[in-house]
Design a protein around this motif. Sequence first.
Motif, PDB file in Angstrom:
ATOM      1  N   THR A   1       0.815  -1.220   0.000  1.00  0.00           N
ATOM      2  CA  THR A   1       0.000   0.000   0.000  1.00  0.00           C
ATOM      3  C   THR A   1       0.851   1.274   0.000  1.00  0.00           C
ATOM      4  O   THR A   1       0.327   2.359   0.221  1.00  0.00           O
ATOM      5  N   GLY A   2       2.153   1.141  -0.218  1.00  0.00           N
ATOM      6  CA  GLY A   2       3.014   2.314  -0.312  1.00  0.00           C
ATOM      7  C   GLY A   2       3.569   2.821   0.999  1.00  0.00           C
ATOM      8  O   GLY A   2       4.120   3.914   1.044  1.00  0.00           O
ATOM      9  N   CYS A   3       3.429   2.060   2.066  1.00  0.00           N
ATOM     10  CA  CYS A   3       4.022   2.468   3.347  1.00  0.00           C
ATOM     11  C   CYS A   3       5.509   2.132   3.355  1.00  0.00           C
ATOM     12  O   CYS A   3       5.939   1.131   2.770  1.00  0.00           O
ATOM     13  N   LEU A   4       6.281   2.960   4.033  1.00  0.00           N
ATOM     14  CA  LEU A   4       7.726   2.773   4.134  1.00  0.00           C
ATOM     15  C   LEU A   4       8.117   2.751   5.606  1.00  0.00           C
ATOM     16  O   LEU A   4       7.873   3.714   6.333  1.00  0.00           O
ATOM     17  N   LEU A   5       8.732   1.658   6.033  1.00  0.00           N
ATOM     18  CA  LEU A   5       9.189   1.503   7.410  1.00  0.00           C
ATOM     19  C   LEU A   5      10.706   1.397   7.390  1.00  0.00           C
ATOM     20  O   LEU A   5      11.261   0.579   6.645  1.00  0.00           O
ATOM     21  N   SER A   6      11.380   2.192   8.201  1.00  0.00           N
ATOM     22  CA  SER A   6      12.834   2.288   8.096  1.00  0.00           C
ATOM     23  C   SER A   6      13.510   2.169   9.453  1.00  0.00           C
ATOM     24  O   SER A   6      12.915   2.444  10.504  1.00  0.00           O
ATOM     25  N   VAL A   7      14.791   1.763   9.410  1.00  0.00           N
ATOM     26  CA  VAL A   7      15.649   1.716  10.593  1.00  0.00           C
ATOM     27  C   VAL A   7      17.053   2.113  10.171  1.00  0.00           C
ATOM     28  O   VAL A   7      17.419   2.024   8.989  1.00  0.00           O
ATOM     29  N   ASP A   8      17.852   2.557  11.147  1.00  0.00           N
ATOM     30  CA  ASP A   8      19.250   2.925  10.937  1.00  0.00           C
ATOM     31  C   ASP A   8      20.106   2.302  12.020  1.00  0.00           C
ATOM     32  O   ASP A   8      19.706   2.269  13.188  1.00  0.00           O
ATOM     33  N   VAL A   9      21.285   1.838  11.637  1.00  0.00           N
ATOM     34  CA  VAL A   9      22.296   1.403  12.594  1.00  0.00           C
ATOM     35  C   VAL A   9      23.647   1.902  12.095  1.00  0.00           C
ATOM     36  O   VAL A   9      23.983   1.713  10.923  1.00  0.00           O
ATOM     37  N   THR A  10      24.409   2.550  12.976  1.00  0.00           N
ATOM     38  CA  THR A  10      25.700   3.121  12.612  1.00  0.00           C
ATOM     39  C   THR A  10      26.732   2.789  13.676  1.00  0.00           C
ATOM     40  O   THR A  10      26.431   2.810  14.871  1.00  0.00           O
ATOM     41  N   VAL A  11      27.941   2.503  13.238  1.00  0.00           N
ATOM     42  CA  VAL A  11      29.074   2.277  14.136  1.00  0.00           C
ATOM     43  C   VAL A  11      30.155   3.275  13.779  1.00  0.00           C
ATOM     44  O   VAL A  11      30.493   3.443  12.602  1.00  0.00           O
ATOM     45  N   SER A  12      30.689   3.970  14.767  1.00  0.00           N
ATOM     46  CA  SER A  12      31.750   4.939  14.531  1.00  0.00           C
ATOM     47  C   SER A  12      32.777   4.841  15.646  1.00  0.00           C
ATOM     48  O   SER A  12      32.487   4.347  16.737  1.00  0.00           O
ATOM     49  N   TYR A  13      33.958   5.323  15.367  1.00  0.00           N
ATOM     50  CA  TYR A  13      35.042   5.275  16.330  1.00  0.00           C
ATOM     51  C   TYR A  13      34.963   6.490  17.249  1.00  0.00           C
ATOM     52  O   TYR A  13      34.625   7.595  16.795  1.00  0.00           O
TER      53      TYR A  13
END
Length: 407
Positions: free
Chosen positions: A282-294
């Motif tokens: 139906t055009g829905c967008l579900l998102s997540v983010d994961v980031t690793v930094s020093y």
Amino acid sequence: MVRENSRRLSGSRQFRQRLVLATLTSTTVTIDDIRSGDAAPGLRPHEVSLLRLLDKISDHHTIDLNETGMDLFPRALLMLAVLPALCLWLCGACRNEAEVPAGGDYRREGPRARLWGAPGDRLLPRAPHTAWPLRQSAHSDSAQRRWLRITNDTKDPSVDTFRMTTLHMLKHFGVPLEGLELKIDSRGSPPLGGGEVFLRVPIINSTLTAANWTDEGMVKRIRGVSFTTRVSPQIENRIIYAARGIFNRFIPDVHIFTDHRSGSAGGRSPGYGVSLVAETTTGCLLSVDVTVSYPSVDEMNEESEKPELMSPEDLGVQAASMLLEEVAQGGVVDSTHQGLLFILCALCPPDVSKVRVGQLTPYGIETLRNIRDFLDIKFVIKPDPNSNTVTLICVGAGVKNLARKSS
């Protein structure tokens, strides 16, 4: 439309969202006791930057600051470019003192402490309220290492999520996306950043329309971007392999792009991460983010051991699991975008909007309170015990674009 012409608030909670609602409703705001109990009371640099940018893109207003508080007097405030609130939410310290043009290019710099594409509910509510086109480049200053932009971090949604998910929410409220352009010229990971993005915002002549958005559908494909900055590009493949190992148990249509940046295009700090988006029928967008930094040198002392970072395989599994959890919760948006969804519903014309989300987040609840205070809009909340989702219904406040000339 607004309960009262002035409001007195306390504390730094929801600071940026309160400013956005205050400018949209021409409400005089007084905020006191901003971190009055901290060792360093008052506004943070990125919050002062927000006020400076607000001062540049607004007219007929006064901003007064003291040690632990501030006053904002809109006085029939007119936003010269209100979707440029996309620039308003580039919430780093603005060190460019040139006048903001009514359209054209505007370059601004910000601190390494905050992300470029911070939560969209502080900037996209202004999308249909644009008077001038704007092209903005948020970039780093090579001469000042402490004023460098971060594009991917764990504190805020990444620029990839902003591009793949946040902007597309406007379509469900009748706002066309033609002419909107967001290009990542270089990425910046914490702590030194160094990212550069280019945003083009056209004149938007349409107004918001009430949404009846309750069917999230079934997930039909998963897309994403895995990035690396100043580390081996093989890390991206390890992240993707681990994430696909989870997703391919449920769905075959999975494609995660790679974006390796080195040299100046990779900013000034090493890091890696992934942004994932599940698109439904139906055009829905579900998102997540994961980031690793020093960590930065300032965060480590001589006696401390070098911290052990999350491996690319663990990062891929964590990101995939987080996205599956968002899908399992139900609703038309993920938990990060609940606040933006509620504000867009409240800004619609006086018509009924009906949306469905998963479990209400603390930030979403605070957003509902701010909407009640500034717009005098109350949502009817109906939990559904069968699906563990929540349906929210409201009648829009009919906020109009004061900056657009009437024909």
